[in-house]
Design a protein around this motif. Structure first.
Motif, short mmCIF file in Angstrom:
data_model
loop_
_atom_site.label_atom_id
_atom_site.label_comp_id
_atom_site.label_asym_id
_atom_site.label_seq_id
_atom_site.Cartn_x
_atom_site.Cartn_y
_atom_site.Cartn_z
N CYS A 14 62.15 14.31 60.77
CA CYS A 14 60.80 13.75 60.88
C CYS A 14 60.66 12.63 59.85
CB CYS A 14 59.77 14.85 60.62
SG CYS A 14 58.11 14.21 60.37
N CYS A 68 57.28 16.63 65.30
CA CYS A 68 57.67 17.47 64.17
C CYS A 68 56.97 18.81 64.31
CB CYS A 68 57.28 16.80 62.86
SG CYS A 68 57.65 17.82 61.43
N CYS A 77 54.95 19.30 60.39
CA CYS A 77 53.72 18.55 60.10
C CYS A 77 52.99 18.15 61.39
CB CYS A 77 54.00 17.33 59.22
SG CYS A 77 54.78 15.95 60.08
ZN ZN Z 1 57.06 16.22 59.86
#
Ligand code: ZN
Lengths: 274, 172
Positions: free
Chosen positions: B134, B159, B162
Motif C-alpha cells: 500500500c 489496502c 488502512c
Molecule cells: Zn494502507
C-alpha cells in the motif's frame, strides 16, 4: 505480397470489429470496474489493430497495389492516393472486411459479450504466441507486444465465464444461452482462408488448424470449472454446424448495420478530422 | 575537424538531448519523466543532410501498451521541447520491438510513483511475484479489485489495513 496484405488486414479486422462491439458497453457496464475493464481491453485491441493497419497501409503504398474494391482514400492534399490506417478502417466496403464471424456478433447480454471475448482471447493468445516467431519481423513484433496484453484478457474473461456459469441458476442459464448462440462461429477460426494457407507455407502465419486442440482444451477447462456441460447434449465437435465466410468477406446479417455506424462520420464528411 | 574532436562534440550534443528528454513528462502520470518510464530507447546521430544541413539526430521511442493514447502526446511534447531549444534537424521514430517492459523503469521512477500514491510494479517476470505494498501505509495486506484501472498500465487495489483504494502500476 497481396497474401501478406490480406492476412494482415484479417488480423486487424478481427480486432477492430470486436472493439466496435465492445465499445458499445462504454458507460453501460454492469458495475464501474467492469465497465473500465472491458473498455481497457478494447483499448488494447484497437492499439494492436492500429499497428496492423499501419503495417498493411505501408505494404500497400510501397507496392502501389490497388485493392480491387477499395474506394479512393482520403484525398488530403499531401496524401493523394496514399492508403493509411484510417482509410483502411473507414473506407473499405463490407466484402473487403476479413474478420471472423465471431467478432461481429451482437453483444447480446453481458454473458454473450463475455463469452465472445473469452473465445476470441483464448484464440488470439494461442495465435500470437506462435506469431512472435513469424518470419515477418513486423508481425512478430506486433504479436510479441500484444501477447502481454492478451494474457490479461484471457484471465479476465475466463473468470467471468466461471463466475456466471458457476453462479446462480439465472446466470448459468444466460451463459448456456450464449454458448448456444456463439458456438457455431468458433469453427471458422481453425479453417484457413487462402491467404492464411499461403502465409502458413511461408512461415509467416501460424497454422490455425493446429491451434484447435489447445483452444478446445483451455475452453473445456474453463467450462468445467464453470460447471457447464455441453448444451447440445453430445460431443462439442460433432453436433453443431459451423458457420464460415467472414475470413473471405461473406458476413452475417448484422455486420452491415455495425459497419454503417463505424463508418458513418467519414462517409458523411469525407476527410473530417479533429 | 579531426574525427576525435568531432566525436566529442557529438557526444556532448547527445548528452544534452538526453538531459532535455528527461524534462518531458508522461501526460497521464506527470511525476514520471519519459526516461523514468524507459520509453526512450535510443538517441543517435543522423548523417549530414543532402543540402548540407546541420547534422541531425533520431530519437527512438516505444509505447508502453499497444493502445496507449499518451504516445501521440509524448511525441508532440518531445518535438515542442526540442524546437523550443533551437533544434530543428531531428526525427522521432516509434518502434514496437523489443516490447516495452516495466523492467525498464528506473528505480528513481518507482520511488516517485510510490510518493505520488501509485504502487510501483513489484515484480518482473524473471524475479517472480512479490506482494503489492500500500503506497499510504506500506502494508502488504492488499487486495486486487480489478486488473484494469484508470489507464491501461494500472490495476486497481485496496489496502485491507488502512482501507485506502489505490492504483498499482502493473508489471508488464
Ligand atoms: Zn494502507
Amino acid at each position: 505480397m497481396n497474401q501478406l496484405i490480406y492476412y494482415t488486414l484479417h488480423l486487424a479486422d478481427n480486432n477492430l470489429i470486436l472493439t466496435q462491439r465492445n465499445a458499445a458497453w462504454c458507460g453501460h457496464g454492469p458495475i464501474l470496474e467492469q465497465d473500465i475493464a472491458i473498455t481497457n481491453i478494447t483499448l488494447d485491441l484497437i492499439g494492436q489493430s492500429r499497428n496492423l493497419y499501419q503495417y498493411a497501409a505501408k505494404l500497400i503504398n510501397e507496392k502501389n497495389i490497388k485493392l480491387v474494391e477499395t474506394e479512393t482514400p482520403f484525398s488530403l492534399e499531401n496524401e493523394v492516393n496514399e492508403v493509411n490506417e484510417d482509410s483502411l478502417a473507414y473506407l473499405r466496403t463490407e466484402r473487403e472486411f476479413k474478420n471472423l464471424l465471431l467478432a461481429e456478433q451482437p453483444n447480446g447480454d453481458w454473458a454473450q459479450t463475455i463469452l465472445k471475448q473469452f473465445f476470441y482471447s483464448v484464440y488470439q493468445y494461442l495465435l500470437y504466441e506462435k506469431m512472435q516467431y513469424s518470419k515477418d519481423e513486423q508481425l512478430a513484433g506486433i504479436a510479441a507486444k500484444a501477447i502481454k496484453e492478451v494474457k490479461y484478457h484471457v484471465t479476465w474473461s475466463s473468470e467471468w465465464v466461471i463466475r456466471l456459469g458457476d453462479g446462480t441458476a439465472e446466470s448459468k442459464a444466460k451463459m448456456e444461452k450464449a454458448i448456444k448462440e456463439l458456438w457455431r462461429y468458433t469453427g471458422e477460426m481453425f479453417v484457413p482462408a487462402d491467404y492464411e494457407t499461403a502465409m502458413i507455407a511461408a512461415a509467416v502465419a501460424p497454422d490455425v488448424a493446429l491451434l484447435k486442440g489447445e483452444w478446445m482444451k483451455k475452453v473445456m477447462e474453463v467450462f468445467s470449472e464453470a460447471t457447464i456441460s455441453s448444451p447440445f447434449g453430445g460431443d462439442w465437435n460433432e453436433t453443431v454446424f459451423m458457420q464460415t465466410g467472414g475470413k473471405n468477406g461473406i458476413h452475417t446479417e448484422q455486420f452491415g448495420y455495425m459497419l454503417t455506424e463505424l463508418q458513418y462520420l467519414q462517409r458523411t464528411y469525407p476527410g473530417a478530422a479533429w | 575537424m579531426p574525427t576525435q574532436l568531432q566525436n566529442t562534440k557529438e557526444k556532448k550534443e547527445l548528452t544534452a538531448i538526453w538531459q532535455l528528454l528527461n524534462e518531458v513528462c508522461d501526460p497521464e502520470v506527470p511525476v514520471l519523466t519519459i526516461l523514468d518510464l524507459g520509453i526512450v530507447r535510443d538517441v543517435r546521430s543522423l548523417p549530414q543532410g543532402k543540402q548540407g544541413n546541420e547534422e541531425g539526430f533520431e530519437i527512438i521511442i516505444t509505447p508502453t501498451y499497444s493502445g496507449c493514447p499518451a504516445m501521440d502526446a509524448i511525441s508532440i511534447d518531445i518535438r515542442f521541447m526540442l524546437l523550443e531549444k533551437g533544434y530543428k534537424n531531428f526525427k522521432i521514430t516509434t518502434v514496437l520491438s523489443p516490447a516495452w517492459t516495466t523492467d525498464w523503469m528506473t528505480e528513481e521512477g518507482k520511488e516517485k510513483l510510490k510518493t505520488y500514491g501509485i504502487a510501483p510494479p513489484s515484480h518482473s517476470e524473471k524475479k517472480g511475484e512479490i506482494a503489492v505494498h500500500c503506497p499510504q501505509c506500506n502494508s502488504v495486506n492488499t487486495k486486487l479489485l480489478s486488473q484494469f484501472g484508470s489507464t491501461a498500465c494500472k490495476a486497481l487495489y485496496q489496502c485491507q489495513d488502512c482501507k485506502e483504494p489505490f492504483d498499482h502500476f502493473k508489471c508488464h
